[in-house]
Scaffold this active site. Sequence first.
Site, PDB file in Angstrom:
ATOM      1  N   HIS A   1       0.825  -1.192   0.000  1.00 32.80           N
ATOM      2  CA  HIS A   1       0.000   0.000   0.000  1.00 32.80           C
ATOM      3  C   HIS A   1       0.872   1.259   0.000  1.00 32.80           C
ATOM      4  O   HIS A   1       0.595   2.230  -0.698  1.00 32.80           O
ATOM      5  CB  HIS A   1      -0.906  -0.043   1.231  1.00 32.80           C
ATOM      6  CG  HIS A   1      -1.736   1.149   1.373  1.00 32.80           C
ATOM      7  ND1 HIS A   1      -2.933   1.283   0.705  1.00 32.80           N
ATOM      8  CD2 HIS A   1      -1.541   2.275   2.053  1.00 32.80           C
ATOM      9  CE1 HIS A   1      -3.426   2.450   1.002  1.00 32.80           C
ATOM     10  NE2 HIS A   1      -2.612   3.078   1.832  1.00 32.80           N
TER      11      HIS A   1
ATOM     12  N   ARG B   1      -8.909  -3.112 -27.852  1.00 35.52           N
ATOM     13  CA  ARG B   1      -9.169  -4.524 -27.534  1.00 35.52           C
ATOM     14  C   ARG B   1     -10.673  -4.715 -27.375  1.00 35.52           C
ATOM     15  O   ARG B   1     -11.220  -4.480 -26.297  1.00 35.52           O
ATOM     16  CB  ARG B   1      -8.461  -4.903 -26.232  1.00 35.52           C
ATOM     17  CG  ARG B   1      -6.941  -4.984 -26.308  1.00 35.52           C
ATOM     18  CD  ARG B   1      -6.379  -5.358 -24.947  1.00 35.52           C
ATOM     19  NE  ARG B   1      -5.006  -5.825 -24.981  1.00 35.52           N
ATOM     20  CZ  ARG B   1      -3.958  -5.078 -24.619  1.00 35.52           C
ATOM     21  NH1 ARG B   1      -4.125  -3.848 -24.218  1.00 35.52           N
ATOM     22  NH2 ARG B   1      -2.734  -5.589 -24.664  1.00 35.52           N
TER      23      ARG B   1
ATOM     24  N   ARG C   1      -9.332  -4.144 -33.162  1.00 35.20           N
ATOM     25  CA  ARG C   1      -8.966  -5.554 -33.278  1.00 35.20           C
ATOM     26  C   ARG C   1     -10.224  -6.388 -33.066  1.00 35.20           C
ATOM     27  O   ARG C   1     -10.970  -6.148 -32.109  1.00 35.20           O
ATOM     28  CB  ARG C   1      -7.917  -5.895 -32.223  1.00 35.20           C
ATOM     29  CG  ARG C   1      -7.533  -7.355 -32.256  1.00 35.20           C
ATOM     30  CD  ARG C   1      -6.382  -7.647 -31.329  1.00 35.20           C
ATOM     31  NE  ARG C   1      -6.817  -7.736 -29.947  1.00 35.20           N
ATOM     32  CZ  ARG C   1      -5.976  -7.949 -28.923  1.00 35.20           C
ATOM     33  NH1 ARG C   1      -4.671  -8.060 -29.154  1.00 35.20           N
ATOM     34  NH2 ARG C   1      -6.419  -8.038 -27.699  1.00 35.20           N
TER      35      ARG C   1
ATOM     36  N   GLU D   1       1.908 -12.251 -33.498  1.00 35.71           N
ATOM     37  CA  GLU D   1       2.186 -12.649 -32.112  1.00 35.71           C
ATOM     38  C   GLU D   1       2.450 -14.150 -32.001  1.00 35.71           C
ATOM     39  O   GLU D   1       2.615 -14.677 -30.915  1.00 35.71           O
ATOM     40  CB  GLU D   1       1.056 -12.196 -31.171  1.00 35.71           C
ATOM     41  CG  GLU D   1      -0.340 -12.352 -31.703  1.00 35.71           C
ATOM     42  CD  GLU D   1      -1.410 -11.638 -30.865  1.00 35.71           C
ATOM     43  OE1 GLU D   1      -1.111 -11.129 -29.773  1.00 35.71           O
ATOM     44  OE2 GLU D   1      -2.571 -11.634 -31.312  1.00 35.71           O
TER      45      GLU D   1
ATOM     46  N   ASP E   1       2.184 -11.659 -26.409  1.00 33.39           N
ATOM     47  CA  ASP E   1       2.017 -13.056 -26.820  1.00 33.39           C
ATOM     48  C   ASP E   1       3.241 -13.572 -27.562  1.00 33.39           C
ATOM     49  O   ASP E   1       3.636 -14.717 -27.376  1.00 33.39           O
ATOM     50  CB  ASP E   1       0.771 -13.199 -27.698  1.00 33.39           C
ATOM     51  CG  ASP E   1      -0.473 -13.383 -26.843  1.00 33.39           C
ATOM     52  OD1 ASP E   1      -0.404 -14.185 -25.888  1.00 33.39           O
ATOM     53  OD2 ASP E   1      -1.486 -12.725 -27.102  1.00 33.39           O
TER      54      ASP E   1
ATOM     55  N   ARG F   1       2.633 -16.231 -20.161  1.00 33.28           N
ATOM     56  CA  ARG F   1       2.730 -14.818 -19.778  1.00 33.28           C
ATOM     57  C   ARG F   1       2.134 -14.537 -18.404  1.00 33.28           C
ATOM     58  O   ARG F   1       2.353 -13.484 -17.830  1.00 33.28           O
ATOM     59  CB  ARG F   1       2.096 -13.913 -20.845  1.00 33.28           C
ATOM     60  CG  ARG F   1       0.622 -14.150 -21.060  1.00 33.28           C
ATOM     61  CD  ARG F   1       0.110 -13.475 -22.328  1.00 33.28           C
ATOM     62  NE  ARG F   1      -0.474 -12.165 -22.080  1.00 33.28           N
ATOM     63  CZ  ARG F   1      -1.053 -11.418 -23.011  1.00 33.28           C
ATOM     64  NH1 ARG F   1      -1.102 -11.837 -24.267  1.00 33.28           N
ATOM     65  NH2 ARG F   1      -1.578 -10.264 -22.716  1.00 33.28           N
TER      66      ARG F   1
ATOM     67  N   CYS G   1       2.052  -3.117 -30.665  1.00 26.89           N
ATOM     68  CA  CYS G   1       1.033  -2.723 -29.685  1.00 26.89           C
ATOM     69  C   CYS G   1       1.166  -3.528 -28.396  1.00 26.89           C
ATOM     70  O   CYS G   1       0.373  -3.387 -27.481  1.00 26.89           O
ATOM     71  CB  CYS G   1      -0.364  -2.850 -30.265  1.00 26.89           C
ATOM     72  SG  CYS G   1      -0.758  -4.515 -30.778  1.00 26.89           S
TER      73      CYS G   1
END
Length: 820
Positions: free
Chosen positions: A451, A558, A594, A687, A711, A721, A758
């Site tokens: 925090h 996206r 996309r 990708e 990717d 990932r 991207c």
Amino acid sequence: MITLDERQIRLQSRAADKQEAILQVGQLLVNSGCIDAGYISSMLGHEQVANTYLGNGIAIPHGLPENRDLIHRTGIAVVQSPQGVTWNPGETVHLIVGIAAKSDEHIEVLRRLTRVLGDKEQVERLTRTGDSRDIIEALTGERPAAPAPVKRDEDVDYPTFFDTVVRNRTGLHARPAAVFVDLAKQFKSNIRVRHGETVSNGKSLLSLLQLGAESGAAIRVSAEGPDATGALKALQAALESGLGDEPEEHPAAAAEATWMPQAAVLTIPGITASGGLAIGPLRQYRQRAIVVSDQPGDPMVEGNRFQQALDAAHGELERLYEEVKTRLGSGKAAIFRVHAEFLNDTGLIGQTISLIYQGHSAAWSWQQTINERVRQVQKLDDPTLAARAVDLSDVGQRVLRHLVGAADEQPVSHDTPVILIAEDLTPSDTAALDADSILGFCTAKGGPTSHTAIIARSLGIPAIVGAGGAVLDLNNGTPAILDGSAGKLYVNPAESDIQTARKAQQQLLQQQEAANSARLAPAATTDGYHVEVAANINRASEAPQAVAAGAEGVGLMRTEFLFLGRDSAPTEEEQFEAYRDMVQALGGRPLIIRTLDIGGDKEVPYLKLPKEDNAFLGIRGIRLCLARPDLFIPQLRAIYRAAAYGPIKIMFPMIAMLEEVQRARAIAEQVQRELNAPSLSLGIMVEVPSAVVMADQLAQEIDFFSIGTNDLTQYVLAMDRLHPQLAKQADALHPAVLRMIAQTVQAASKAGKWVGVCGGLASDPKGALILSGLGVTELSASVPAIPAVKAEIRKHSLAELQTLARRALECRTAAEVRSL
Ligand code: PEP
Ligand code: MG
């Protein structure tokens, strides 16, 4: 819940005295595998230092805390003595409940015991019964059908459930878990969450935290009750949308350390939490430790005091939430909602009440309970979750201050600005800090997701965490320089170094201000070569923010985010409106949409896609678009219709093979003809390694490439990932990934096509330089990273960037690339 079977109960005991009764109950615990025989001596020893008589004919003998290692598993056993055993002068016991408590599963039994205590008739009945199931029912709430169940009831999922994966970057930590609990509590049904073998109560924050579910963890949420279906639907949608977790701020943009001390100086290394330089005197910050001794108390009086303290703490937390929300936004304030949720935890309250009923004061009982829980949470494997111990301890202190009458004490205020040193700062400490008087923080404990770190970043205060206990020995007033970017504290620096640090501080400030004020100017190298810097966005509302941050367009929208957090797919009309709003907000700047990239880590429950053993290698991206024309075609229709309102390009995700591009293009062109719409640029995401290798062929089929380094890195390095251990190594700056990018750019330029990036690498200032040097002409970055990426490019000539890129391709490791 704890189980109790008939073998753990002895009826009609004729134990002559307390010692014999304890031996009998201890033997039952040994026979059922709960304890080592040595623990019986500890139970006897405990009687010398404490009274385990609960009242109304019931005693709860248990061993000394230091002998817990003799407990194999938590369990209880009961000896019934109709004739009674003298526990202490004047105290006759008929039910001896022996407790072996390794963790807190016995609390429920204690809670029930306190209820039984108040019911004289029931105690009477249990003292006389010849059916051990009566005792089991009274203590566990369930009457066993013979034979008694072997599996703990609480470890079983309810019949209706769904499986999913935790999506929050830092796992099911305090804030998202509190969102889950809040939502779960709106339903009448019981809710359980399973992670591996562990099952938790979905309505208890602590219980959920103890699952230790990290990002990517598979969980099962099950429900039972009148509104189970609705509850599961709502919880699933909330989980899919990340439980309101805010994206982490990028550590101070462009705040790379350029300053180093020249003279010898005591240097204490820590972990970077928030970038920038702070120069000033040190000040130790210590909360006054509240010492509570074990005073006997009247359970009624102490119970009331406890309730009042909880109410007062609730009130304070509500005020703090509102205050911090006004100052720093609701995301930062949410931690105080989490604290309030801790105060509703039945486990914590039940355990405290049990101790109060045993004759202890409210303050002592609460402190014991909290300390025990803090220790449990600290032991969790996952550092992010273990870091939440500080929250639990913080809220514990808050209630304790009310219980001992120290609630009005005001923490932290300084006349002269200081670098604050603390063991760890709790959320309440940081909320109470006067940001103007704090130049920087350095904590002995804590990690980058603590925090303290989050608050420091949002206040723009340089900070390091995890610097170790040595910092706590430094004297107040000692001059120091804290370099948040390098994660170092320099103690007693030379005057000459203070001077140079001040200059560097000024420069840094100017750089940040310059990057920010120049954010709208193009990213042109010193010799005038222009790299387009665009934004990645997920929702229509982010388009104006992207423009304000200096984006020259959107390089990746996206669209799957329009499909998440709801229970049916958005209609063509809804999608059309979203795309239209976006392109209008961009005011003539290009928008690359996309098509749906569902699958892999992005699940959409209502699509009811079959479970795959290896989702990242399964039906995802374009494979799903092609398999589901019911989703693909309405989306393409919405895009082509929105294209009437501004410049839109279409991009297909996860292309691995030429045939996929050909099929996708054919469908898109068919839609375009049906709508009589203008033709649009069509591009593909690169990708998958096969797309790189076949880039020369693919380039013949499309108008542009955009490289998805997230990717591409996972597929090139064969590293998931989302994998918690591999994430750090899965570095997009690995030369293998850079060579793949170089190969794509070469193939594209031969065919006269342009290449963008991207993936996350475009948001990393160093990555942005190397990519530009490799010939990538559009960088699509996260919105907060845009000013820094642009500023970084402006510092260099194209020739310099090309040299840097060439050197990067020759490196052997990602670390070598990073050190260039
Ligand atoms: C990528 O893979 O780099 C990318 C931009 O796509 P996503 O992160 O949405 O998979
Ligand atoms: Mg991708």
